[in-house]
Motif scaffolding. Structure first.
Motif, PDB file in Angstrom:
ATOM      1  N   ARG A   8       5.509   1.798   4.249  1.00 19.11           N
ATOM      2  CA  ARG A   8       5.621   0.425   3.741  1.00 19.11           C
ATOM      3  C   ARG A   8       4.802  -0.528   4.610  1.00 19.11           C
ATOM      4  N   PHE A  11       1.198  -0.953   3.304  1.00 17.61           N
ATOM      5  CA  PHE A  11       0.919  -1.446   1.949  1.00 17.61           C
ATOM      6  C   PHE A  11      -0.095  -2.583   1.928  1.00 17.61           C
ATOM      7  N   ALA A  36       7.614   0.457  -3.357  1.00 16.78           N
ATOM      8  CA  ALA A  36       6.410   0.000  -4.058  1.00 16.78           C
ATOM      9  C   ALA A  36       6.739  -1.132  -5.034  1.00 16.78           C
ATOM     10  N   PHE A  39       7.298  -4.344  -3.211  1.00 21.32           N
ATOM     11  CA  PHE A  39       6.058  -4.950  -2.728  1.00 21.32           C
ATOM     12  C   PHE A  39       5.161  -5.409  -3.881  1.00 21.32           C
ATOM     13  N   TRP A  40       5.069  -4.584  -4.940  1.00 26.41           N
ATOM     14  CA  TRP A  40       4.269  -4.884  -6.130  1.00 26.41           C
ATOM     15  C   TRP A  40       5.203  -4.870  -7.345  1.00 26.41           C
ATOM     16  N   TYR A  85      -0.079   8.256  -3.900  1.00 24.88           N
ATOM     17  CA  TYR A  85       0.773   8.406  -2.722  1.00 24.88           C
ATOM     18  C   TYR A  85       1.282   9.836  -2.688  1.00 24.88           C
TER      19      TYR A  85
END
Length: 189
Positions: A8, A11, A36, A39-40, A85
């Motif tokens: 993380r 990122f 993910a 974050f997005w 990933y």
């Protein structure tokens, strides 16, 4: 999932679009998916995980498409993903170079591969029973062998290999540009 927190922190350095298309190879229980999407929030994630016992937490989530096959059996459109990933999966594959070449084809030109494998330096550890006998690792990597395999698959290293103690090697890579097709001279010219 045990390495998601460390990843993380990487990122932001990936420089991805705000709504990336992500391939999570070996999604397991979905901890990377959670990180993910935090974050997005608008990311579209394709999760590859053949073990249906561990997918219940994300199998019906919005933004997630679950593919219950092994990565070697999956085919995606070329240039489908901004990020692939793969954490502690490559070492279990019979032909990791072939899978890396597929990853190369599946990434967009400015895409990123965030890859982590166990470091062969762990052989000096007092407790390596799991590494050698329980986890069934078919390939063992040093930083040099990982970089060589990524080069052979058509990647350039953006960052790494980052060694986490003697246990993990983490790499961020990007696909090399596909060379322009060589055309035969036109005899009429």
């Amino acid at each position: 999932g045990f390495r998601t927190e460390a990843h993380r922190n990487l990122f932001e350095s990936l420089a991805l679009p705000s709504a990336p298309h992500v391939l999570d190879v070996g999604a397991n229980r979905g901890t990377f998916i959670d990180a993910a999407l935090e974050f997005w929030p608008d990311a579209q994630i394709t999760a590859v995980e053949p073990d249906e016992r561990v997918t219940r937490g994300y199998e019906c989530r919005p933004h997630v498409i679950l593919n219950r096959r092994r990565i070697e059996e999956c085919r995606f459109q070329p240039g489908s993903f901004d990020l692939i990933y793969s954490s502690h999966t490559l070492e279990h594959l019979a032909n990791p170079l072939s899978v890396l070449k597929q990853h190369r084809a599946h990434l967009r030109p400015r895409g990123r591969l965030l890859l982590e494998v166990p470091d062969i330096a762990i052989i000096g550890s007092a407790d390596i029973v799991e590494e050698w006998f329980i986890d069934k690792h078919l390939t063992h990597f040093s930083g040099a062998t990982l970089v060589a395999m990524l080069d052979a698959a058509g990647f350039s290293i953006v960052r790494g290999p980052i060694a986490s103690g003697r246990e993990h090697l983490t790499v961020i890579a990007t696909p090399n540009p596909v060379p322009a097709a060589v055309t035969a001279p036109n005899p009429a010219e």
